[in-house]
Design a protein around this motif. Structure first.
Motif: not given
Length: 259
Positions: A23-33
Motif C-alpha cells: 500500500k505504501t510503495l509502487t511495485h512493478l513485477p517482472g521476470t527474466i530467464d
C-alpha cells in the motif's frame, strides 16, 4: 462445514508487513530467464554444489557494486517521504528456520556479501537455518506469543521504528533483497513468479531447470519499486544482472580450483 480461526501472531505480522509494502510503495513485477550454464560448470569444477540462492545473492551484491545508485529505499518519515542512500552493500534474505522440525520464517542480512564467494554465502545460509530461536528475539516472539492486542502493539511499534527512521534501519538492514521462498522445480513446467519487498529491488529465485541442450536456465522474479527508481534505471539494472549471471567473472563467484 468450515472452520474459521484467528490468525496466529506470526501470520498476522506477515500479513501486516506485506500490506504495508503493497500500500505504501509502487511495485512493478517482472521476470527474466537467464542462462547460468557457465556458473553451474564453475561450481562443478570447483567441487561445489550449485546454489541458485547464493549465486543470486552474490550477483545482486555485484550489481550494487557496479550501480551504487540502486542501493536506496523510500521511507515515510514523520517529516515526509525521504530516500535513504546506503553506503554499505548488504543483502536481505528471508529464511525458513528448521526449529527442531517446526519450521518458522525469519530473515538474515548478509554483511560484506561482495567480499564472499558463493560457497561462503551458501554456508552462511545453511548455518542460519539451524539458528536457535533464542538468538532471534523477534522471530521467537512472533512464534511463541499469542495474537493479542499488546503483542500486536509491540510489533507495530517495532515496525514503525524501522520504517520511519532510515538511520535506524541502516544500522542493520540491506538496500536490496533476495528470496527463494517461492522457488519450485516442477517437471514439465517453469514457474515464474514475482516477489514483494520494500527495497528498490527484490529478486527471487523462481525455478532452476536443466535444458535438453545441456544448458541451465534460472528464472528470476523481480519486484521493482517505481517509487524509488525510474523505468530506464530499472531496465538497465535487469539487463546488467542478467549479464552478471550469464557472462560472469567466475573469480568473483567461486574460488579457484583447489582452494
Amino acid at each position: 462445514m468450515v472452520r474459521v480461526r484467528k490468525l496466529t501472531l506470526s501470520e498476522w505480522f506477515t500479513d501486516y508487513q506485506l500490506f504495508y509494502a503493497s500500500k505504501t510503495l509502487t511495485h512493478l513485477p517482472g521476470t527474466i530467464d537467464v542462462d547460468v550454464t557457465k556458473l553451474v560448470q564453475a561450481a562443478e569444477a570447483s567441487g561445489h554444489r550449485f546454489s541458485p540462492t547464493a549465486v543470486l545473492v552474490k550477483a545482486v551484491a555485484l550489481l550494487l557494486r557496479d550501480k551504487p545508485h540502486l542501493n536506496r529505499m523510500l521511507f515515510r518519515t514523520f517529516f515526509g517521504k525521504r530516500i535513504a542512500e546506503f553506503d554499505e552493500i548488504r543483502v536481505n534474505l528471508p529464511v525458513i528456520i528448521a526449529n527442531g522440525g517446526r519450521p518458522v520464517l525469519s530473515a538474515m542480512v548478509f554483511d560484506r556479501a561482495l567480499e564472499k564467494t558463493v560457497p561462503e554465502l551458501h554456508r552462511e545460509i545453511r548455518d542460519f537455518t539451524k539458528t536457535d530461536l533464542s538468538k532471534l528475539p523477534i522471530t521467537r516472539f512472533v512464534t511463541t506469543r499469542g495474537n493479542y492486542f499488546w503483542n500486536r502493539l509491540l510489533l507495530r511499534t517495532i515496525h514503525m521504528m524501522v520504517n520511519r527512521f532510515p538511520r535506524l534501519y541502516a544500522t542493520k538492514g540491506g538496500g536490496i533483497s533476495v528470496t527463494s521462498l517461492i522457488a519450485r522445480n516442477l517437471p514439465g513446467a517453469i514457474l515464474r513468479g514475482s516477489p514483494l519487498g520494500q527495497t528498490a529491488f527484490t529478486f527471487a529465485v523462481s525455478s532452476f531447470h536443466p535444458q535438453a541442450d545441456d544448458r541451465f536456465l534460472l528464472s528470476v522474479g523481480i519486484d521493482y519499486n517505481h517509487s524509488v527508481l525510474g523505468g530506464d534505471e530499472a531496465s538497465d539494472a535487469c539487463f546488467h544482472i542478467a549479464k552478471l549471471l550469464s557472462e560472469p567473472d567466475i573469480s568473483a563467484f567461486y574460488p579457484p580450483t583447489g582452494e
